[in-house]
Scaffold this motif. Structure first.
Motif, mmCIF file in Angstrom:
data_model
loop_
_atom_site.group_PDB
_atom_site.id
_atom_site.type_symbol
_atom_site.label_atom_id
_atom_site.label_comp_id
_atom_site.label_asym_id
_atom_site.label_seq_id
_atom_site.Cartn_x
_atom_site.Cartn_y
_atom_site.Cartn_z
ATOM 1 N N ASP A 19 8.810 -0.022 -5.474
ATOM 2 C CA ASP A 19 7.847 0.881 -4.399
ATOM 3 C C ASP A 19 8.093 0.439 -2.872
ATOM 4 N N GLY A 20 8.707 -0.834 -2.924
ATOM 5 C CA GLY A 20 8.806 -1.329 -1.517
ATOM 6 C C GLY A 20 9.171 -0.095 -0.555
ATOM 7 N N TRP A 21 10.288 0.521 -0.952
ATOM 8 C CA TRP A 21 11.125 1.660 -0.090
ATOM 9 C C TRP A 21 10.189 2.702 0.172
ATOM 10 N N ARG A 22 9.162 3.175 -0.462
ATOM 11 C CA ARG A 22 8.552 4.253 -0.188
ATOM 12 C C ARG A 22 7.121 3.908 0.307
ATOM 13 N N ALA A 23 6.661 2.712 0.275
ATOM 14 C CA ALA A 23 5.176 2.098 0.520
ATOM 15 C C ALA A 23 5.086 2.414 1.930
ATOM 16 N N LYS A 24 3.998 2.593 2.448
ATOM 17 C CA LYS A 24 3.745 2.784 3.997
ATOM 18 C C LYS A 24 3.299 1.320 4.616
ATOM 19 N N TYR A 25 2.584 0.354 3.896
ATOM 20 C CA TYR A 25 2.001 -0.733 4.437
ATOM 21 C C TYR A 25 2.373 -2.045 3.456
ATOM 22 N N GLU A 26 2.316 -3.166 4.195
ATOM 23 C CA GLU A 26 2.507 -4.578 3.045
ATOM 24 C C GLU A 26 1.242 -5.207 3.533
ATOM 25 N N GLU B 92 -7.502 12.871 -6.978
ATOM 26 C CA GLU B 92 -6.618 14.038 -7.221
ATOM 27 C C GLU B 92 -5.766 14.185 -5.978
ATOM 28 N N ASN B 93 -6.115 13.864 -4.985
ATOM 29 C CA ASN B 93 -5.251 14.344 -3.592
ATOM 30 C C ASN B 93 -4.295 13.054 -3.549
ATOM 31 N N LEU B 94 -4.772 11.444 -4.127
ATOM 32 C CA LEU B 94 -3.849 10.410 -4.022
ATOM 33 C C LEU B 94 -2.796 10.619 -4.904
ATOM 34 N N PHE B 95 -3.099 11.354 -6.232
ATOM 35 C CA PHE B 95 -2.096 11.397 -7.272
ATOM 36 C C PHE B 95 -0.788 12.381 -6.892
ATOM 37 N N ALA B 96 -1.546 13.185 -6.159
ATOM 38 C CA ALA B 96 -0.585 14.437 -5.591
ATOM 39 C C ALA B 96 0.274 14.056 -4.657
ATOM 40 N N LYS B 97 -0.202 13.298 -3.846
ATOM 41 C CA LYS B 97 0.669 12.499 -2.694
ATOM 42 C C LYS B 97 1.768 11.624 -3.240
ATOM 43 N N THR B 98 1.492 10.910 -4.189
ATOM 44 C CA THR B 98 2.273 9.877 -4.932
ATOM 45 C C THR B 98 3.120 10.290 -6.025
ATOM 46 N N GLY B 99 2.714 11.081 -6.908
ATOM 47 C CA GLY B 99 3.466 11.623 -7.820
ATOM 48 C C GLY B 99 3.136 10.487 -9.012
ATOM 49 N N LEU C 36 0.976 -0.954 0.077
ATOM 50 C CA LEU C 36 0.026 -0.197 -0.198
ATOM 51 C C LEU C 36 0.906 1.435 0.197
ATOM 52 N N VAL C 37 1.230 1.879 -1.156
ATOM 53 C CA VAL C 37 2.051 2.928 -1.214
ATOM 54 C C VAL C 37 1.444 4.065 -0.592
#
Length: 532
Positions: free
Chosen positions: A330-337, A213-220, A132-133
């Motif tokens: 994406d593992g390094w920047r993800a919040k959860y697995e 839009e908020n999600l895309f802005a957070k993740t790039g 979960l990124v």
């Protein structure tokens, strides 16, 4: 040794002040008391009552640690022994071992090939990690905000002349656990209400587009990079679908895989996560976006059936969007697995199937009816769900205790209470669907949770109301905002839905989560006392 009667009694009662002869008063005043007749009684030190002094919770914790690390405690001495023997080997011993291997070359090659083959099968067959990124929750515009007084005044407007309906909903709203800052769509807030198809589309667009839009802005992440799109909304399923609405607005790729889940109730959010996980096991290096929401506009009930009025007092506007990935980078920047998903469906039972049912009342007005058996059915479904989930997440110590008690009760017919596993040993955080105050109370009682564990659920119900499938994400956002999530923490998301269903998702935090500066919980004050 000589002691007075009062001193002897003081020793027997464990009162050191009286035993010293001062009667519990300062020593300066001890000589003012009339001395009692001395009695020759030997004073013996009492044997401590260890049964009372030992904290059983510490014993249980010690047992849990012993069983959890039993394998390590057994294997570690073996490895140490082997290490010591290796260190003691002389060059001549090493040369002799090498000559022995040369004479058994075939055996060495066969063993090595078997090890390589087994390792290859293991790494190819194991499930790919699903990360979960990031996720985002909907923050509706302030012109959608309603307090309880405004809700009651709107109820009087919509149910003019129906005093029983007004009185019933007024009582429910004050007991529901909702606060004074929940959100309703304009179609319901208008006087008179105008729940049209066009207004329902506007509500869906406002919730889904702003959250994405908020999600895309957070993740790039750009919308065209999304490979899989899953949308769940139980009661509003227009044509074209909600997923098509998103693809059209964000101009996604033509080969994006889209899924639209409808009619699956408040637990559909976990179902969407489970579907995304299965798809990410098949499609390599992919990004999946899950959108969970509910639509209030066309599902407000204006009739006289009390069982269908309750959703008016509980359901509110909201939604959430999640970005999942199976890409190693994406593992390094993800919040959860994602660790586990467990789904329980009781639709084969007619009583469960009918307990949450959308239908027309006697006057032909559509609404969702909630059965009086809802809490009992939810309890039965929860029991089935945790029976499957328990062996996956509970430490071995709890599984042993559960098995021993089960055998004692069933096989030896011993009169013992069923052992309820301590899920607090398996999870640090609980995201219980904010379906209502009664649901949270029962979960807290049955799982033996503390107020700390259910606070995210109660706060979500108080601040946002029942936002259906997205409520568990507002709860996780609350835990993040409160600074509670640490690296390695395990989170249990559990939701109930029509059918009847109980679904669970288990996550592990990959890093310590700092309080997000753009959290939807910013400025929220915890109430001194929750509504009761």
């Amino acid at each position: 040794m000589v002691a007075t009667r009062s001193q002897y009694q003081a020793v027997a009662n464990g009162d050191p002040a009286m035993a010293n002869g001062d009667g519990g008063k300062p020593a300066a005043h001890a000589d003012l008391e009339t001395p009692e007749t001395p009695v020759n009684i030997p004073i013996h030190r009492r044997i401590p009552d260890y049964l009372q002094s030992v904290n059983l919770s510490h014993v249980r914790r010690g047992y849990h640690l012993l069983i959890t690390h039993a394998v390590t405690l057994l294997v570690l001495p073996l490895f140490l022994s082997v290490g010591v023997e290796v260190l003691r080997m002389r060059p001549a011993d090493i040369l002799q071992l090498w000559e022995h291997l040369q004479f058994n070359l075939v055996s060495v090659v066969v063993c090595s090939a078997a090890i390589v083959f087994g390792a290859t099968v293991y790494f190819l067959s194991r499930a790919r990690p699903v990360y979960l990124v990031e996720f985002a929750c909907c923050q509706p515009e302030m012109d959608h905000e309603v307090d309880r007084d405004y809700f009651i005044s709107g109820t009087k407007w919509a149910f003019a002349g129906n005093e029983k309906a007004i009185d019933f909903q007024s009582k429910i709203i004050w007991r529901s656990g909702l606060g004074d800052s929940t959100f309703l769509p304009k179609a319901v807030r208008n006087r008179p209400p105008n729940p049209t198809m066009d207004m329902a589309r506007r509500e869906a667009e406002e919730v889904m587009f702003s959250t994405l839009e908020n999600l895309f802005a957070k993740t790039g992440v750009k919308p065209k990079e999304v490979d899989i799109l899953i949308v769940n909304c139980s009661l509003f399923n227009p044509t074209p679908s909600l997923s098509a609405m998103i693809v059209n607005h964000f101009k996604m790729r033509g080969n994006v895989k889209t899924y639209n889940l409808g009619g699956m109730g408040c637990s559909a959010g976990v179902i969407s996560i489970d579907l995304a996980r299965d798809l990410l096991q098949v499609h390599r290096n992919s990004l999946a976006v899950v959108v969970s929401t509910e639509n209030i506009t066309q599902n407000w009930y204006f009739g006289n059936d009390r069982s269908m009025m309750i959703p008016n007092c509980l359901f509110r506007m909201g939604g959430a969007a999640m970005l999942l990935s199976n890409r190693a980078r994406d593992g390094w920047r993800a919040k959860y697995e994602l660790l586990h998903t467990v789904r329980t469906n009781k639709a084969a039972d007619d009583r469960c199937y009918n307990c949450v049912f959308q239908k027309e009342d006697e006057a032909g007005k559509v609404g969702v009816s909630l059965s009086k058996d809802l809490m009992a059915i939810a309890g039965e479904t929860l029991k089935a769900n945790i029976t499957t989930l328990g062996p996956l997440v509970l430490p071995l110590s709890e599984q042993i205790l559960f098995f021993v008690v089960l055998v004692a009760r069933k096989l030896f017919k011993m009169k013992m209470k069923p052992y309820i596993p301590d899920f607090k040993l398996a999870f640090e955080h609980f995201c219980i669907h904010a379906g209502g105050r009664g649901v949270i109370d029962e979960m807290e009682k049955n799982l033996q949770l503390r107020e700390y564990h259910t606070e995210p659920s109660r706060m979500t119900l108080y601040k946002w109301g029942n936002t259906s499938s997205s409520s568990i994400w507002y709860e996780l956002a609350y835990s993040e905002y409160a600074g509670r999530v640490r690296r390695g923490d395990r989170i249990w998301q559990i939701a109930f839905g029509s059918g009847f269903k109980c679904n669970s998702a288990v996550w592990r935090a990959l890093r310590t989560i700092q309080s997000p500066p753009d959290s939807v919980w910013i400025g929220t004050q915890k109430p001194a006392v929750f509504p009761s």
